[in-house]
Design a protein around this motif. Structure first.
Motif, PDB file in Angstrom:
ATOM      1  N   LYS A  65       0.859  -1.178   0.000  1.00  0.00           N
ATOM      2  CA  LYS A  65       0.000   0.000   0.000  1.00  0.00           C
ATOM      3  C   LYS A  65       0.897   1.230   0.000  1.00  0.00           C
ATOM      4  CE  LYS A  65      -3.649   2.308   2.572  1.00  0.00           C
ATOM      5  NZ  LYS A  65      -4.489   2.271   3.768  1.00  0.00           N
ATOM      6  N   PHE A 115      -2.027   1.313  -4.524  1.00  0.00           N
ATOM      7  CA  PHE A 115      -1.195   0.140  -4.282  1.00  0.00           C
ATOM      8  C   PHE A 115      -0.146   0.018  -5.370  1.00  0.00           C
ATOM      9  CE2 PHE A 115      -5.406  -0.558  -2.572  1.00  0.00           C
ATOM     10  CZ  PHE A 115      -5.129  -0.908  -1.265  1.00  0.00           C
ATOM     11  N   SER A 174      -4.290  -4.820   3.596  1.00  0.00           N
ATOM     12  CA  SER A 174      -4.035  -3.470   4.110  1.00  0.00           C
ATOM     13  C   SER A 174      -5.233  -2.880   4.848  1.00  0.00           C
ATOM     14  CB  SER A 174      -3.596  -2.537   2.987  1.00  0.00           C
ATOM     15  OG  SER A 174      -4.662  -2.285   2.106  1.00  0.00           O
TER      16      SER A 174
END
Length: 152
Positions: free
Chosen positions: A81, A91, A117
């Protein structure tokens, strides 16, 4: 290490067959070796006639996912991320080794890092895909199995 982890899956399948239990369409198994220093989980599933073995390892700063139908690591991708001021997360996905012309593999890594994430923004993903079948159906089943058996 991969071979040792995959041997555990094979042993469990053999026990399942000998015990007269149900088919191994989906097999979830915790670590066989309690002394293994990394939290991990192994999953075996069948997709479109191909046996797919998945190993998920959770390190302090990385998640490692190995999915193989060929008994080897295959294409290795790295996904993370990006930190920024944007409202929408962004990303970064890159191919470390292997096939660079497979957009579905990049999409698979992107989908997994998006999910990871949302739980642990600081962890990156290393994804290895050693597949005979690169169809979207197979990759979606792998993503679903990894999310279902997540260690984050």
């Amino acid at each position: 290490a991969l071979q040792l982890l995959l041997v555990g899956v094979k042993e469990a399948e053999d026990r399942e067959r000998l015990s007269g239990g149900r088919s191994w369409q989906r097999l979830r198994m915790e670590s066989l070796d309690a002394n293994f220093p990394v939290r991990h989980r192994k999953v075996s599933l069948e997709t479109k006639g191909n046996k797919t073995e998945i190993v998920i390892c959770s390190y302090e700063d990385h998640i490692l996912v190995i999915a193989t139908q060929i008994g080897a690591m295959g294409t290795i991708l790295h996904a993370r991320k990006e930190e920024g001021m944007s409202v929408e997360p962004t990303f970064s996905v890159s191919v470390i080794f292997g096939k660079r012309d497979e957009p579905m593999m990049i999409a698979t890594a992107r989908r997994l890092i998006d999910h990871i994430s949302s739980y642990v923004p600081s962890k990156t993903l290393v994804l290895s895909l050693g597949l005979k079948d690169h169809s979207s159906e197979t990759l979606k089943e792998i993503v679903a199995a990894v999310i279902e058996n997540r260690l984050w």
